[in-house]
Design a protein around this motif. Structure first.
Motif, PDB file in Angstrom:
ATOM      1  N   THR A  25      -9.814   2.312 -12.519  1.00 56.53           N
ATOM      2  CA  THR A  25      -9.558   1.087 -11.759  1.00 56.53           C
ATOM      3  C   THR A  25      -9.924   1.219 -10.288  1.00 56.53           C
ATOM      4  OG1 THR A  25      -7.242   1.754 -11.456  1.00 56.53           O
ATOM      5  CG2 THR A  25      -7.735   0.259 -13.280  1.00 56.53           C
TER       6      THR A  25
ATOM      7  N   VAL B  68       1.561  -6.217  -7.967  1.00 55.81           N
ATOM      8  CA  VAL B  68       1.636  -5.761  -9.363  1.00 55.81           C
ATOM      9  C   VAL B  68       2.405  -4.445  -9.438  1.00 55.81           C
ATOM     10  CG1 VAL B  68       0.290  -4.955 -11.338  1.00 55.81           C
ATOM     11  CG2 VAL B  68      -0.493  -6.934 -10.032  1.00 55.81           C
TER      12      VAL B  68
ATOM     13  N   TYR C 156      -2.590  -6.105  -5.957  1.00 50.19           N
ATOM     14  CA  TYR C 156      -2.192  -4.944  -6.745  1.00 50.19           C
ATOM     15  C   TYR C 156      -0.965  -4.238  -6.186  1.00 50.19           C
ATOM     16  CZ  TYR C 156      -6.524  -6.022  -9.021  1.00 50.19           C
ATOM     17  OH  TYR C 156      -7.507  -6.683  -9.706  1.00 50.19           O
TER      18      TYR C 156
ATOM     19  N   TRP D  64      -2.804   1.515 -12.785  1.00 49.05           N
ATOM     20  CA  TRP D  64      -3.811   0.459 -12.723  1.00 49.05           C
ATOM     21  C   TRP D  64      -3.720  -0.295 -11.400  1.00 49.05           C
ATOM     22  CZ3 TRP D  64      -3.142  -4.969 -12.744  1.00 49.05           C
ATOM     23  CH2 TRP D  64      -4.273  -5.724 -13.066  1.00 49.05           C
ATOM     24  N   ALA D  65      -2.500  -0.639 -10.995  1.00 48.14           N
ATOM     25  CA  ALA D  65      -2.305  -1.360  -9.742  1.00 48.14           C
ATOM     26  C   ALA D  65      -2.619  -0.479  -8.539  1.00 48.14           C
ATOM     27  CB  ALA D  65      -0.865  -1.875  -9.655  1.00 48.14           C
TER      28      ALA D  65
ATOM     29  N   SER E 123     -12.093  -1.911  -9.052  1.00 38.31           N
ATOM     30  CA  SER E 123     -11.617  -2.942  -8.129  1.00 38.31           C
ATOM     31  C   SER E 123     -12.531  -3.076  -6.922  1.00 38.31           C
ATOM     32  CB  SER E 123     -10.188  -2.631  -7.680  1.00 38.31           C
ATOM     33  OG  SER E 123     -10.148  -1.401  -6.965  1.00 38.31           O
TER      34      SER E 123
ATOM     35  N   GLU F  46       5.706  -4.274 -11.806  1.00 38.70           N
ATOM     36  CA  GLU F  46       5.218  -3.848 -13.118  1.00 38.70           C
ATOM     37  C   GLU F  46       6.333  -3.430 -14.068  1.00 38.70           C
ATOM     38  OE1 GLU F  46       2.886  -3.939 -15.908  1.00 38.70           O
ATOM     39  OE2 GLU F  46       1.901  -4.191 -13.985  1.00 38.70           O
TER      40      GLU F  46
ATOM     41  N   ASN G  45      -6.381  -0.162  -8.272  1.00 32.06           N
ATOM     42  CA  ASN G  45      -6.941  -1.433  -7.824  1.00 32.06           C
ATOM     43  C   ASN G  45      -6.621  -1.723  -6.361  1.00 32.06           C
ATOM     44  OD1 ASN G  45      -8.432  -3.003  -9.912  1.00 32.06           O
ATOM     45  ND2 ASN G  45      -6.605  -2.602 -11.112  1.00 32.06           N
ATOM     46  N   ALA G  46      -5.443  -1.268  -5.904  1.00 33.61           N
ATOM     47  CA  ALA G  46      -5.066  -1.487  -4.506  1.00 33.61           C
ATOM     48  C   ALA G  46      -5.890  -0.612  -3.568  1.00 33.61           C
ATOM     49  CB  ALA G  46      -3.573  -1.208  -4.318  1.00 33.61           C
TER      50      ALA G  46
ATOM     51  N   GLY H 196      -0.667 -11.995  -7.673  1.00 36.73           N
ATOM     52  CA  GLY H 196      -0.477 -10.687  -8.301  1.00 36.73           C
ATOM     53  C   GLY H 196       0.826 -10.593  -9.071  1.00 36.73           C
TER      54      GLY H 196
END
Length: 530
Positions: A319, A126, A123, A445-446, A323, A130, A449-450, A177
């Motif tokens: 997220t 990402v 992520y 989102w990334a 995640s 992105e 998730n990270a 990713g």
């Protein structure tokens, strides 16, 4: 066309519930779009050349029977690609969670303390790519770009099988990713390109619920791969699963390049007459279809629009828990004192819960037309499940089952993630603005998730109090954002309704300007769903 003076002379709203700030905001937008709206035909300086070739001057009425026929054509050609591609992407990305209890930690002992970084690095990648990815999606044939990235990420996934140390795993996970970053933004663009606003919530749900589908199929396949013993097999079970999934995804990428059309205008599989009708189907969206022109002012509007930041915060709040719960799902369930094989099979039930949650929320939205309220409703079980996981100790068979059920219902907040993405596709108009908003959404989102796997600390297992406390904070913030978003969008619609009633010249009943690349704020006839 009414003058700006006449517009500002409109009486203040009282009984309607719209304050002066809401009215003045729409009036300022109207003053910037007067030149566009006073024309009785499309502004061809703003309409994409490919779209202009097929779009009619005014809205064409399509019969219900014809509309259903067109949707069936699109469903057969486009929807399976989105659904199966997202399934493979989710399966490929989630494979690391399954392999966490298939011996990879024994072969690479350092993963015991660094396992969370194998998800986080995806992520971070990402996050970096992105916006460039969204910029590229707006300007290149989207099907070809998607197909190329599928081939790239499937090759990268297969290379996991030859990684025997932490640095090499970090390298291939980061590349994974980068290449998988194309998936969700492409599908949001495709959902708004091919489908009407009334259909988009269902379409987004269909491909997004493949997160649950991969849990079901992935759990069953992981169970089968776990039975591989080395020796006598030359491959470890975790190597075999990476290699198999990589090869299958590569073959699928080749099929996507062959089968998926880039847009309704470039779809050689449809007749010229059907192409025109497919474009007319989405005219009423008023969010455009495609436009390669860069409009700098739309970047500013995207960054100053409160709803952009609401979608941003919703993405983080959903997220971050997702995640962590996804990466550590096997370890959490096994922590309830289930065996390895039981844990692999119980992941299948988790997938069913996710699918039922997403389909149930979409059904309620279609019945009630209340997107935000349904999102809030599905956050309630997440509060309940998290509280149980934090307060109940596992001391008997009954509590073991109770904790497992609580873990399942925690994931109900996924409904908010899906519906938020569908609202973004329906409520953001203007191609440059949409590109920025989609990029913002997936940066969030990334980011979520990270961070998510990092709050699951090795010394805090098996109950992970810190992680679940962080999740509770996310749910509280999510509810606050949903309350504000509903109020904000409702106020905007009321302001636009009043403006159209008082200034008849701004009405665009024939949807002449639907493809003029106007933003949702520029277009007085645009209405938000909430």
């Amino acid at each position: 066309m009414a003058s700006n003076h006449d517009i500002h002379a409109a009486p203040e709203a009282t009984a309607s519930g719209v304050d002066k700030k809401d009215i003045s905001q729409v009036e300022r937008v109207l003053s910037t779009s007067t030149d566009v709206l006073e024309k009785d035909h499309m502004n061809y300086d703003r309409v994409d050349a490919e779209v202009a070739k097929y779009a009619n001057a005014v809205q064409v009425e399509i019969s219900e029977e014809e509309d259903k026929r067109l949707k069936r054509l699109i469903d057969r050609r486009v929807l399976p690609i989105m659904v199966l591609t997202y399934f493979l992407q989710a399966l490929d990305k989630g494979t690391m969670s399954f392999t966490s209890i298939m011996g990879i930690m024994d072969d690479i002992p350092v993963l015991e303390t660094k396992f969370s970084w194998l998800t986080t690095c995806i992520y971070i990648a990402v996050l970096i790519v992105e916006y460039p990815t969204n910029w590229i999606i707006q300007r290149v044939p989207i099907a070809k770009y998607l197909g190329f990235n599928i081939l790239a990420w499937s090759t990268t996934l297969a290379l996991h099988a030859v990684c025997w140390n932490f640095p090499s795993l970090i390298a291939v996970r980061t590349l994974l990713g980068i290449f998988e970053a194309v998936c969700q933004p492409s599908f949001l663009v495709m959902s708004s390109m091919w489908y009407k606003r009334s259909e988009q919530a269902s379409i987004v749900t269909y491909w997004y619920m493949m997160n649950g589908g991969q849990q079901i199929v992935g759990g069953l396949l992981a169970y089968c791969f776990t039975l591989i013993k080395s020796p006598p097999s030359p491959l470890r079970s975790w190597q075999a699963i990476f290699l198999t999934y990589g090869c299958l995804s590569f073959l699928w990428g080749l099929f996507v390049l062959y089968w998926l059309p880039d847009s309704p205008m470039r779809a050689k599989c449809f007749s010229e007459a059907d192409k025109k009708l497919m474009i007319e189907r989405v005219r009423s969206n008023q969010t455009g279809l495609q436009n390669k022109s860069f409009r700098a002012y739309q970047i500013r509007e995207a960054l100053l629009d409160p709803q952009s930041w609401c979608y941003f915060l919703i993405a983080i709040c959903t997220t971050l828990p997702t995640s962590g719960l996804g990466a550590f799902s096997q370890l959490i369930i096994k922590g309830f004192d289930f065996t390895t094989l039981q844990t692999q099979l119980l992941a299948m039930v988790l997938g069913v819960v996710i699918i039922v949650t997403l389909l149930g929320s979409t059904y309620l939205v279609q019945k009630t037309q209340q997107n935000v309220l349904v999102m809030g409703l599905f956050v309630i079980p997440s509060f309940v499940g998290t509280i149980v996981l934090m307060t109940v100790r596992n001391h008997s068979k009954a509590t073991q089952i109770g904790l497992l059920i609580s873990y399942y219902i925690v994931l109900s907040f996924w409904a908010a993630a899906t519906l938020s993405m569908s609202m973004l596709t329906r409520n953001i108009a203007g191609q440059t603005k949409k590109t920025v908003c989609v990029a913002m959404n997936f940066v969030a989102w990334a980011t979520g998730n990270a961070i998510g796997p990092q709050v699951f600390l090795a010394w805090d297992k098996p109950r992970y109090f810190i992680a679940f406390s962080t999740h509770m904070g996310c749910y509280v913030l999510l509810v606050v954002v949903l309350v504000f978003l509903r109020w904000n969008l409702r106020s905007r619609n009321m302001a636009k309704d009043r403006l159209v009633r008082e200034v008849a010249e701004v009405r665009d009943e024939g949807l002449v300007h639907a493809f003029d690349d106007l933003t949702d704020r520029e277009n007085p006839n645009f209405r938000y769903v909430y």
